[in-house]
Design an enzyme around this catalytic site. Structure first.
Site, PDB file in Angstrom:
ATOM      1  N   ILE A 652      86.844  80.349  33.467  1.00 50.01           N
ATOM      2  CA  ILE A 652      88.143  79.663  33.470  1.00 50.01           C
ATOM      3  C   ILE A 652      88.335  78.781  32.249  1.00 50.01           C
ATOM      4  O   ILE A 652      89.376  78.129  32.116  1.00 50.01           O
ATOM      5  CB  ILE A 652      88.323  78.805  34.742  1.00 50.01           C
ATOM      6  N   GLY A 653      87.343  78.726  31.350  1.00 51.34           N
ATOM      7  CA  GLY A 653      87.501  77.894  30.166  1.00 51.34           C
ATOM      8  C   GLY A 653      86.350  78.072  29.199  1.00 51.34           C
ATOM      9  O   GLY A 653      85.245  78.452  29.572  1.00 51.34           O
ATOM     10  N   GLY A 655      84.516  76.094  25.700  1.00 55.77           N
ATOM     11  CA  GLY A 655      84.444  74.878  24.901  1.00 55.77           C
ATOM     12  C   GLY A 655      83.438  75.014  23.791  1.00 55.77           C
ATOM     13  O   GLY A 655      82.855  76.080  23.561  1.00 55.77           O
ATOM     14  N   GLY A 656      83.207  73.903  23.059  1.00 55.55           N
ATOM     15  CA  GLY A 656      82.311  73.930  21.919  1.00 55.55           C
ATOM     16  C   GLY A 656      80.876  74.214  22.286  1.00 55.55           C
ATOM     17  O   GLY A 656      80.108  74.704  21.472  1.00 55.55           O
ATOM     18  N   VAL A 660      82.984  77.615  31.104  1.00 55.32           N
ATOM     19  CA  VAL A 660      83.094  77.040  32.438  1.00 55.32           C
ATOM     20  C   VAL A 660      83.554  78.129  33.399  1.00 55.32           C
ATOM     21  O   VAL A 660      84.485  78.889  33.097  1.00 55.32           O
ATOM     22  CB  VAL A 660      84.090  75.856  32.467  1.00 55.32           C
ATOM     23  N   LYS A 674      79.335  74.767  34.343  1.00 60.51           N
ATOM     24  CA  LYS A 674      79.395  74.689  32.883  1.00 60.51           C
ATOM     25  C   LYS A 674      78.097  75.264  32.311  1.00 60.51           C
ATOM     26  O   LYS A 674      77.021  74.738  32.558  1.00 60.51           O
ATOM     27  CB  LYS A 674      79.566  73.232  32.450  1.00 60.51           C
ATOM     28  N   ASP A 776      84.673  61.616  22.713  1.00 61.79           N
ATOM     29  CA  ASP A 776      85.459  62.856  22.627  1.00 61.79           C
ATOM     30  C   ASP A 776      86.517  62.883  23.726  1.00 61.79           C
ATOM     31  O   ASP A 776      86.615  63.839  24.488  1.00 61.79           O
ATOM     32  CB  ASP A 776      84.552  64.077  22.728  1.00 61.79           C
TER      33      ASP A 776
END
Length: 823
Positions: A652-653, A655-656, A660, A674, A776
């Site tokens: 669903i996602g 990132g760096g 996820v 994650k 962040d």
């Protein structure tokens, strides 16, 4: 005349008979048809209408009493509707209250209902239990809004009302006073914003009253003194003012729990508090109470927790507190208390947490504190205590946090502190300790050690740390002492060290080149010593600020002499390009093992002393894993199975540091996974390790309503992942720039999100010790609950912050973005 009289009597009889006629005319079939109509307007995550209500069908009208969630009376009309925790979306707009006069229990808790509570609810004349709370333990959130209807006062038989965790606004209707049978009223976690109506005092059968986390204001009405049966009273996190009058307290003699914290109550605590002899939990912190702490508190022999911190109490700590032999937590910090710490506190043999910091206490630390064998946290910092640390403190086998900083303590640091085999944080800074830094092989769990601003001498005992097996230090502050000698090259073996301060000492020699590749070390300070040699520019020192080395007159600047890595020839540089990756990956392999061992040791030890660390995952292939929350009822095997071993369809996602996934478990619970894959990442592997370690270390030591909750972590064959609570609305970025939710995203919602984030950042910066900087904060790292309550997430770049010295760190976080005020 006689005819008129007879007509009048007939009309009167008819008037009284109308309710009976209405009731008897309501058939089970009409109720069934009405429920089906309501169901057709509902939905769930799996289907619309909800599949769990498939039995509610026109083909099944005659079996109403066998329908899911339905209970009937002997006359086969509906008496209970129990829809709790079915993940149903919908409203009450299509529910016909007039058709259910015999309903006694109406339970919609743990769902996604929204909209107003209709005034027609007053038609449920036989209702005894009304439960519309969101039951957030199950990740479900109701969203009822608007006012509490005044018609609720018509349901005279109500005994239990739970409307907590919604968006209700306005006031408690005065008609509440008509509910003379009411025993429990929970309106917590809403946006109610009035004073408490005096009519509430007419509900004399109340045993549980919770108005927590609203915007209630004004003073408490004297009518509340009529609530003599109260067992639990929660008024915390509101805007109440005024005094807690003796006439109120003296009548609440049945109270077991009294929560008044996070308000603006003022005045003194009356001696009548000693009449509440059944009290077990007393929370008065974060108010404006003044005067002395009453001696009568010693009468509360059942008391387990006493929170009086963050007020303006003066005078001495009462000797009578030594009578509270059941006490487990005593919080008197952040007041203006004077005098000595009573010896009588040594009688509190069940005490686990003792906080007396930020007062003006004087005298020596009592020897009697060595009798508190159950003590886990002891904070006496920021006082005016004198003398030496008593040897008896070494008899406290359970202590894992010991803060004695900012006092006037003298003498040498006793060797007996080495008996604290579970010690996690030791802060002895800003005292007058002398001699050498002692060490003992027992402190394997230590993560934070601050000895700054003392008069300690001789060399840094890094070799002693390593000999003792202590390689898990994250925070080490030895600044502002009289340490001499060279910086030991063994320092690089502290593989998870993130903060190091050796400034303002008498250290000499060169900075060891072995420190160049301590990639996890994000903050360091070597200033104001007698260091010599070239100014370091390799590895982590690349582009380092001179402020971290200022005051070392023997260090040569860039113009006077380059370090080895800068002065080499072009061919040498080319060779180094091949050597450095080999060194990096060798170091990475060592760091991976060291971090795994450190985490295993840390969590194995802390599992015995921290109640939230409940269980490890057993018999799950080669996983090294840990479940961190006691309410978690799943295993890692279930998680991996739920996402088909990290199949793309569950992602669903991105990132760096990885991806996820959404894991829907067989129990119905949904969690976020994650995953950081060391092999696939385009980032430097050491940064991924740092991110993983940072995230776990940060989230396992903090807890706040607006910060994401970490359920556990696991690592296997180069793949590491973390488990979080799942938030349905996703990120703030999605809400701002996506299609879904835009119509709901008005200014009140935006203000709510900003306030929540402000609370989270304030907690990290001011309430954590040491403070934590996120570094962040972006719209994609802010997640939203169903009610748009924000949760700050992604602590992969977070670091600890030194309070008493200058801080420097590299710019990190999302490319092209740096969070204002949090960088």
């Amino acid at each position: 005349m006689q005819l008129k009289t007879m007509t009048f009597h007939y009309m009167l009889l008819l008037l009284f008979a109308l309710p009976l006629i209405k009731t008897t005319s309501i058939s089970p079939r009409k109720q069934a048809e009405s429920l089906i109509k309501w169901k057709d307007g509902l939905s769930s995550s799996s289907s619309s209408p909800p599949s769990l209500l498939n039995s509610w069908s026109l083909t099944n009208l005659s079996s109403l009493c066998n329908w899911t969630a339905i209970v009937c009376t002997k006359t086969r009309t509906v008496s209970e509707i129990q829809l709790s925790r079915m993940e149903i979306n919908g409203t009450l707009a299509l529910f016909d209250f007039s058709l259910f006069p015999n309903l006694t229990h109406f339970n919609l808790s743990g769902n996604y209902f929204r909209g107003p509570i209709p005034s027609a609810i007053g038609n449920l004349s036989n209702l005894t239990t009304l439960d519309f709370n969101n039951n957030s333990l199950y990740n479900s959130y109701n969203g009822f809004s608007g006012p509490i209807p005044n018609s609720i006062g018509l349901i005279s038989g109500l005994q239990y009302i739970d409307l907590s965790n919604n968006f209700l606004e306005g006031k408690i209707p005065p008609s509440i006073g008509k509910l003379r049978e009411l025993q429990s009223l929970d309106l917590s976690y809403n946006s109610l914003n009035s004073s408490i109506p005096s009519e509430l005092g007419l509900c004399t059968n109340l045993t549980h009253l919770s108005l927590s986390s609203n915007k209630f204001n004004g003073e408490l009405p004297l009518s509340l003194s009529n609530l003599k049966n109260l067992v639990e009273l929660r008024l915390d996190a509101n805007l109440f003012i005024g005094q807690i009058l003796p006439s109120l307290v003296s009548n609440w003699t049945e109270l077991v729990s009294l929560y008044l914290q996070d308000n603006s109550f003022s005045g003194t605590i009356s001696a009548e508090i000693g009449l509440l002899t059944q009290l077990q939990y007393l929370r008065l912190y974060s108010n404006e109470f003044r005067g002395e702490i009453p001696q009568s508190l010693g009468n509360l022999s059942q008391l387990q927790v006493l929170f009086l911190d963050h007020n303006y109490f003066t005078g001495e700590i009462p000797q009578s507190l030594g009578k509270l032999t059941q006490l487990q937590g005593l919080y008197l910090d952040h007041n203006h208390l004077t005098g000595e710490i009573p010896q009588s506190l040594g009688k509190l043999t069940q005490l686990q947490r003792l906080y007396l910091s930020h007062n003006q206490l004087t005298g020596e630390i009592p020897q009697s504190l060595g009798k508190l064998t159950q003590l886990q946290r002891l904070n006496l910092s920021h006082n005016q205590l004198t003398g030496e640390i008593p040897q008896s403190l070494g008899k406290l086998p359970q202590v894992y946090i010991l803060h004695l900083s900012n006092n006037h303590l003298t003498g040498e640091i006793p060797q007996s502190l080495g008996k604290f085999s579970h010690l996690y944080e030791l802060d002895l800074s800003a005292n007058n300790f002398t001699g050498v830094i002692p060490w003992n092989a027992g402190m394997l769990d230590l993560k934070l050690l601050s000895l700054s601003n003392n008069n300690l001498t001789r060399v840094m005992p890094i070799h002693l740390f390593l000999a003792a097996g202590l390689t898990g230090l994250v925070y080490l502050d030895l600044s502002s002492n009289s340490l001499s000698g060279a910086i030991p090259p063994e320092l690089h073996m502290l593989t998870v060290l993130q903060y190091f301060n050796a400034s303002h000492n008498n250290l000499s020699g060169e900075i060891p080149s072995a420190l160049d590749y301590m990639f996890i070390l994000s903050s360091y300070d070597f200033s104001y010593n007698n260091l010599t040699g070239p100014f370091p520019t390799c590895g982590i020192f690349n582009n380092a600020p001179k402020s971290a080395f200022v005051g070392n007159h023997g260090l040569r600047s860039h113009a006077e002499g380059l370090t080895e890595c800068e002065s080499s020839s072009t061919n040498s540089k080319s060779a180094n390009k091949n050597i450095v990756p080999v060194f990096l990956f060798s170091l990475l392999g060592f760091a991976t093992v060291a971090i795994a061992i450190a985490f295993l040791l840390m969590f194995h030890k802390r599992s015995k002393i921290r109640p939230q660390v409940i269980k490890t995952s057993q018999n799950f292939e080669d996983y090294e894993s840990m479940i961190l929350q006691e309410e978690v009822k799943f295993t890692f095997r279930e998680v991996v199975k739920a996402i088909d071993d990290f199949h793309e369809k569950h992602c669903i996602g991105r990132g760096g540091f990885g991806r996820v996934y959404k894991a829907e478990l067989e129990s119905g619970q949904v969690v976020a996974v994650k995953r950081l894959n060391m092999n696939d990442s385009n980032d430097i592997p050491a940064i991924n390790l740092q991110s993983f370690e940072n995230e776990i270390r940060t989230l396992t030591t903090i807890r706040h309503r607006n910060i994401i909750r970490l359920y556990g972590f696991s690592s296997r064959k180069g793949c590491i992942f973390l488990l979080y609570e799942y938030l349905e609305r996703g990120s703030l970025g999605k809400a701002l720039y996506g299609v879904e939710g835009v119509t709901e995203f008005g200014w009140p919602t935006r203000v709510k999100i900003v306030q929540g984030l402000a609370h989270a950042l304030s907690y990290l910066h001011h309430d954590c010790s040491p403070p934590i900087v996120h570094r962040d904060v972006t719209v994609n790292n802010v997640l939203l609950e169903q009610d748009f309550e924000p949760r700050l997430s992604d602590f992969g770049t977070a670091r600890l912050l030194s309070i008493d010295s200058a801080n420097w760190t590299n710019i990190v976080g999302t490319l092209g973005y740096m969070a204002p005020g949090d960088g």
